[in-house]
Design an enzyme around this catalytic site. Sequence first.
Site, mmCIF file in Angstrom:
data_model
loop_
_atom_site.group_PDB
_atom_site.id
_atom_site.type_symbol
_atom_site.label_atom_id
_atom_site.label_comp_id
_atom_site.label_asym_id
_atom_site.label_seq_id
_atom_site.Cartn_x
_atom_site.Cartn_y
_atom_site.Cartn_z
ATOM 1 N N TRP A 86 9.832 28.425 -27.432
ATOM 2 C CA TRP A 86 10.121 27.604 -26.252
ATOM 3 C C TRP A 86 10.203 28.416 -24.971
ATOM 4 O O TRP A 86 10.210 27.863 -23.887
ATOM 5 C CB TRP A 86 11.466 26.882 -26.456
ATOM 6 C CG TRP A 86 12.521 27.822 -26.982
ATOM 7 C CD1 TRP A 86 12.868 27.982 -28.294
ATOM 8 C CD2 TRP A 86 13.318 28.749 -26.247
ATOM 9 N NE1 TRP A 86 13.831 28.964 -28.422
ATOM 10 C CE2 TRP A 86 14.131 29.449 -27.170
ATOM 11 C CE3 TRP A 86 13.439 29.074 -24.879
ATOM 12 C CZ2 TRP A 86 15.031 30.447 -26.794
ATOM 13 C CZ3 TRP A 86 14.336 30.069 -24.501
ATOM 14 C CH2 TRP A 86 15.125 30.736 -25.457
ATOM 15 N N ASN A 87 10.303 29.760 -25.061
ATOM 16 C CA ASN A 87 10.663 30.518 -23.855
ATOM 17 C C ASN A 87 9.524 30.609 -22.837
ATOM 18 O O ASN A 87 9.753 30.590 -21.648
ATOM 19 C CB ASN A 87 11.215 31.903 -24.226
ATOM 20 C CG ASN A 87 10.225 32.740 -25.001
ATOM 21 O OD1 ASN A 87 9.290 32.215 -25.609
ATOM 22 N ND2 ASN A 87 10.404 34.041 -24.975
ATOM 23 N N GLU B 12 18.208 42.018 -30.571
ATOM 24 C CA GLU B 12 17.651 41.270 -29.440
ATOM 25 C C GLU B 12 18.734 40.336 -28.885
ATOM 26 O O GLU B 12 19.259 39.498 -29.609
ATOM 27 C CB GLU B 12 16.445 40.451 -29.907
ATOM 28 C CG GLU B 12 15.785 39.698 -28.761
ATOM 29 C CD GLU B 12 14.582 38.855 -29.221
ATOM 30 O OE1 GLU B 12 14.727 38.060 -30.153
ATOM 31 O OE2 GLU B 12 13.505 39.014 -28.622
ATOM 32 N N PRO C 169 4.445 22.986 -31.500
ATOM 33 C CA PRO C 169 5.259 23.649 -30.477
ATOM 34 C C PRO C 169 6.723 23.680 -30.902
ATOM 35 O O PRO C 169 7.114 22.989 -31.843
ATOM 36 C CB PRO C 169 5.078 22.756 -29.245
ATOM 37 C CG PRO C 169 4.757 21.407 -29.795
ATOM 38 C CD PRO C 169 4.055 21.621 -31.122
ATOM 39 N N CYS D 294 10.399 37.705 -24.570
ATOM 40 C CA CYS D 294 10.216 38.611 -25.712
ATOM 41 C C CYS D 294 9.997 40.037 -25.236
ATOM 42 O O CYS D 294 10.454 40.979 -25.854
ATOM 43 C CB CYS D 294 9.064 38.138 -26.582
ATOM 44 S SG CYS D 294 7.533 37.919 -25.687
ATOM 45 N N GLU E 91 4.078 37.296 -34.000
ATOM 46 C CA GLU E 91 4.485 37.791 -32.674
ATOM 47 C C GLU E 91 5.977 37.501 -32.572
ATOM 48 O O GLU E 91 6.378 36.369 -32.304
ATOM 49 C CB GLU E 91 3.737 37.052 -31.560
ATOM 50 C CG GLU E 91 2.228 37.238 -31.563
ATOM 51 C CD GLU E 91 1.787 38.589 -31.026
ATOM 52 O OE1 GLU E 91 2.637 39.365 -30.562
ATOM 53 O OE2 GLU E 91 0.577 38.873 -31.097
HETATM 54 P P1 NAD Z 1 12.187 30.469 -33.714
HETATM 55 O O1 NAD Z 1 11.789 31.476 -34.715
HETATM 56 O O2 NAD Z 1 13.514 29.827 -33.850
HETATM 57 O O3 NAD Z 1 11.146 29.270 -33.682
HETATM 58 C C1 NAD Z 1 9.774 29.458 -33.407
HETATM 59 C C2 NAD Z 1 8.982 28.324 -34.018
HETATM 60 O O4 NAD Z 1 9.034 28.408 -35.438
HETATM 61 C C3 NAD Z 1 9.479 26.939 -33.649
HETATM 62 O O5 NAD Z 1 8.375 26.114 -33.396
HETATM 63 C C4 NAD Z 1 10.207 26.500 -34.921
HETATM 64 O O6 NAD Z 1 10.260 25.104 -35.088
HETATM 65 C C5 NAD Z 1 9.343 27.140 -35.990
HETATM 66 N N1 NAD Z 1 9.999 27.349 -37.277
HETATM 67 C C6 NAD Z 1 11.313 27.518 -37.543
HETATM 68 N N2 NAD Z 1 11.506 27.707 -38.866
HETATM 69 C C7 NAD Z 1 10.292 27.678 -39.457
HETATM 70 C C8 NAD Z 1 9.827 27.848 -40.799
HETATM 71 N N3 NAD Z 1 10.653 28.113 -41.803
HETATM 72 N N4 NAD Z 1 8.499 27.771 -41.032
HETATM 73 C C9 NAD Z 1 7.636 27.557 -40.013
HETATM 74 N N5 NAD Z 1 8.012 27.377 -38.727
HETATM 75 C C10 NAD Z 1 9.330 27.441 -38.449
HETATM 76 O O7 NAD Z 1 12.032 31.180 -32.300
HETATM 77 P P2 NAD Z 1 12.392 30.611 -30.858
HETATM 78 O O8 NAD Z 1 13.877 30.614 -30.706
HETATM 79 O O9 NAD Z 1 11.648 29.349 -30.603
HETATM 80 O O10 NAD Z 1 11.764 31.719 -29.903
HETATM 81 C C11 NAD Z 1 12.450 32.840 -29.466
HETATM 82 C C12 NAD Z 1 11.971 34.071 -30.189
HETATM 83 O O11 NAD Z 1 10.573 34.217 -30.002
HETATM 84 C C13 NAD Z 1 12.574 35.353 -29.661
HETATM 85 O O12 NAD Z 1 12.924 36.195 -30.731
HETATM 86 C C14 NAD Z 1 11.423 35.967 -28.858
HETATM 87 O O13 NAD Z 1 11.499 37.357 -28.737
HETATM 88 C C15 NAD Z 1 10.253 35.548 -29.652
HETATM 89 N N6 NAD Z 1 9.036 35.572 -28.853
HETATM 90 C C16 NAD Z 1 8.077 36.512 -29.147
HETATM 91 C C17 NAD Z 1 6.922 36.568 -28.391
HETATM 92 C C18 NAD Z 1 5.849 37.574 -28.700
HETATM 93 O O14 NAD Z 1 4.752 37.414 -28.210
HETATM 94 N N7 NAD Z 1 6.095 38.596 -29.493
HETATM 95 C C19 NAD Z 1 6.721 35.663 -27.345
HETATM 96 C C20 NAD Z 1 7.694 34.736 -27.068
HETATM 97 C C21 NAD Z 1 8.847 34.693 -27.845
#
Ligand code: NAD
Length: 497
Positions: A146-147, A367, A171, A277, A243
């Site tokens: 979402w970020n 983090e 998403p 991130c 990622e």
């Molecule tokens: P999150 O892991 O909670 O969720 C990400 C996505 O995964 C959501 O769409 C969620 O519904 C889905 N999800 C959750 N559980 C799942 C499962 N068991 N199987 C499949 N999908 C599942 O992360 P978030 O809170 O949305 O995002 C923040 C994190 O993302 C931070 O750690 C940030 O650093 C990272 N991030 C990384 C990058 C990069 O390019 N490396 C970019 C942006 C954000």
Amino acid sequence: MTAVEPKPAVAQETFDSLNPATDEVVGTYPVHTAEQVGEAVARAREASRWWASLGFDGRAERLRRWTATITRRMTELGEVVQRETGKPAGDAQLEIVLAIEHIAWAARNARKVLGRKRRPAGLLLSNHSATVEYQPLGVVGVIGPWNYPVYTPMGSITYALAAGNTIVFKPSEYTPGVGKWLVDTFAEVVPEYPVVQLVTGFGATGAALVGAGVDKIAFTGSTATGKKIMAAAAETLTPVIIEAGGKDPLIVDADADLDAAADAAVWGAFSNSGQTCIGVERVYVHEQVYDTFLKKVMELTDKVKPGVQYGPMTMPAQLDVVRRHISDALARGGRALTGGKDAVGDRYVAPTVLVDVPEDSEAVREETFGPTMTIAKVRDMEEAIEKANATRYGLASTVFSRQNGPRIAARLRAGMTSINAPFSFAGMASLPFGGIGDSGFGRIHGPEGLREFSRPKAVARQRFTAPIQLTSFSRTEKTEKLVRTLVTALYGRGAKG
Ligand code: NAD
């Protein structure tokens, strides 16, 4: 025209998307079931034949139309981003502009990077020609956070599309409206087939996509979820790109432009409420310039106001993590030069600068994903590099030094480093983006990002029959001897001396 979405077979469960600044409901979306996700993937599979058949030029033309649509309606998309994340208009625009740059680059470069190319056949098989081309995988499942709800998933979606794949996009449950906007506008410019489809819901919907028989999963999100996804994907040998999170360092050398370094640290740590991130979370400063740098950081931080320069925490649960990290740092001898214990409110977190924080505390190791940074003094750049690298993450990093930037950058254990400016690699479509260690693996963006969504196909073609036949029972002892002599002449002498 709206995107093709799975039809509910029974009463469809829904969820609300909220504005994190006000808790106002800004949209209601279906929680798609595993069955519906499976149907979407089946439709994507059918559409993939058509999309692949368009070739590089046909796809590039459609991607250019999508680029133009997003560009013309940038303000509208920005408003959707703002409503769901609470970020300021300028920040929403920035991520959209960067995403536009990436679609344009992927469309323009896919043929050059992935198209058929000749390779040398080698002396023993010089009667052959050899080619390699990169073919689409088929259907790619994209799971987003979402970020940066535009920039981040688009890094996978656009490169996968340009490489000839169709997409099923899940998403984040915090930003389904942004996902829908992107999928709907794609369907406006490509109405023929459901090339990009949307599925919405929570983790279970994402998990269903991982198990739905897609050809690759491109996941961006937390490390913990990334591990679950990789374990689930192993069941079907579905390849994954992960990622994940980061704990990115910024290093300031004695010869750095301190105004620029302080500006980058403050922006890198606090913009988007630190929910980035590749955000700056740790700063290591040469002892000769430490005091001056700190003073400059404090002057700039004074002008940063939550609710003005950055928005609320998008995900309420993150407030507890930020509070825990700050408390741990303070309990273990750290000092907050600004912010600190009372920085974490109900929605907003005040900018927090922490010094004297032990390197093994949570604020330095985990983090935080909030508007905080730790600043530590180092003897020299050796110590800075060692401390910067002492993390299980390895996403990005920043170096400020007039003389030593490239030398320090080369030794930082991170997928990306920018020198003398914050985050510049993220805006360069030609550079690969991705991490190592707990930050994940695989690359989006650039030629590497295009190849990530394709499979190399090698073809060797015999052009004429060779006098020396090696792969036939008709091979003679004379031929074997000739080959031995030839290879010995070519390679048998070893290194000189
Ligand atoms: P999150 O892991 O909670 O969720 C990400 C996505 O995964 C959501 O769409 C969620 O519904 C889905 N999800 C959750 N559980 C799942 C499962 N068991 N199987 C499949 N999908 C599942 O992360 P978030 O809170 O949305 O995002 C923040 C994190 O993302 C931070 O750690 C940030 O650093 C990272 N991030 C990384 C990058 C990069 O390019 N490396 C970019 C942006 C954000």
